[in-house]
Scaffold this active site. Structure first.
Site, PDB file in Angstrom:
ATOM      1  N   HIS A  28       1.909   5.137   5.117  1.00 41.70           N
ATOM      2  CA  HIS A  28       1.132   5.665   3.993  1.00 41.70           C
ATOM      3  C   HIS A  28       1.574   7.080   3.633  1.00 41.70           C
ATOM      4  O   HIS A  28       1.681   7.435   2.458  1.00 41.70           O
ATOM      5  CB  HIS A  28      -0.351   5.661   4.353  1.00 41.70           C
ATOM      6  CG  HIS A  28      -0.924   4.293   4.477  1.00 41.70           C
ATOM      7  ND1 HIS A  28      -2.110   4.046   5.140  1.00 41.70           N
ATOM      8  CD2 HIS A  28      -0.485   3.082   4.039  1.00 41.70           C
ATOM      9  CE1 HIS A  28      -2.380   2.750   5.098  1.00 41.70           C
ATOM     10  NE2 HIS A  28      -1.403   2.153   4.424  1.00 41.70           N
ATOM     11  N   SER A  33       0.826  -1.203   0.000  1.00 45.35           N
ATOM     12  CA  SER A  33       0.000   0.000   0.000  1.00 45.35           C
ATOM     13  C   SER A  33       0.860   1.252   0.000  1.00 45.35           C
ATOM     14  O   SER A  33       0.396   2.325  -0.375  1.00 45.35           O
ATOM     15  CB  SER A  33      -0.941   0.015   1.215  1.00 45.35           C
ATOM     16  OG  SER A  33      -0.210   0.008   2.413  1.00 45.35           O
TER      17      SER A  33
END
Length: 280
Positions: A191, A138
């Site tokens: 992230h 991710s």
């Protein structure tokens, strides 16, 4: 009929099969490595694979630099890996179509794992004084979403949220914050590090990392890569050129830019919601 309902009714296994068979080479290779790492976790001890490849600040040393390349490739399980593949594949395919196979492989096996990884280790170790391990691709998903958000911002600077106009480039950040609240164990810092590198790439601050076209042409001609490798995207065969889609080239009504609004970013990134997780 709602657009989402119409899209669902128009879904065809033949179209999906055709889409998969058209995937370019680097996308196939990277997704294949992620899949193989998950399969290896079935036959071997998955905990051993995670311990070997995860990015943990206290484990970084001269003998463990491989972690900067392996942590995006390993996952917690089948559900984690599946969400990763679903979210990453269309974004990676578009990136390869715009930049070519050699550049995609060189970036995603090098700087696009190394730079966000180094940033994460520095902040986690010396700012937060913590030692939390991360894994999952991710970090690549949000890197690519940030690239798309900057390109979308040039053509559509704002999207409406009630009475407010929100800059389109902030869409990945909104999604990251939403996931950090809704998904337990997701890595907010991981992230954000991926998104930061994506913004720098899209704003051309990291373009120096891409090899010059003349060098790529020499390698391709010398090795005859276009003739030998199926699904290879050469430097002269790229869909949109080295620096992506310019706003003036967009055709009204076309599907060239998948992230036309902030909601589009959320739609693509939502499948990556649980891909970056903390490991206790």
């Amino acid at each position: 009929m709602a657009p989402s309902t119409a899209a669902f009714l128009n879904f065809s296994p033949h179209r999906m099969r055709s889409y998969v068979f058209r995937l370019p080479l680097a996308t196939r290779l990277l997704v294949g490595v992620i899949t193989c790492a998950w399969i290896a976790g079935i036959f071997l001890t998955s905990e051993r694979i995670r311990e070997w490849g995860q990015l943990k600040p206290s484990r970084i040393g001269l003998s463990s630099m491989h972690r900067f390349n392996t942590y995006p490739l390993i996952h917690l399980g089948v559900f984690h890996a599946l969400l990763n593949v679903l979210a990453l594949t269309p974004l990676l395919e578009r990136f390869e179509g715009e930049n070519g196979t050699l550049i995609t492989l060189s970036l995603f096996t090098g700087p696009f794992g190394l730079l966000p990884g180094i940033l994460y280790v520095l902040v986690e170790r010396f700012v937060l004084r913590s030692d939390t391990a991360i894994m999952g691709a991710s970090i690549w998903v949000f890197l690519l979403l940030s690239c798309e958000a900057i390109k979308t911002y040039k053509a559509n600077p704002h999207f409406a949220l009630g009475p407010y106009k929100i800059p389109t480039w902030t869409s990945p950040l909104i999604l990251i914050l939403t996931i950090s609240f809704l998904v337990p164990g997701s890595s907010l810092l991981g992230h954000l590090c991926g998104a930061a590198i994506g913004y720098l790439w899209a704003l051309s601050y990291l373009r120096i990392l891409a090899p010059p076209d003349r060098v790529l042409r020499f390698i391709e001609a010398k090795l005859n890569l276009l003739g030998r490798l199926p699904h290879y995207v050469s430097v002269d065969q790229k869909t949109y050129g080295r620096y992506g889609v310019l706003p003036s080239t967009a055709v009204h009504g076309s599907a060239g830019v998948p992230l036309g609004t902030g909601a589009g970013v959320a739609g693509n990134g939502g499948e990556a919601g649980t891909e970056m997780r903390r490991v206790d």
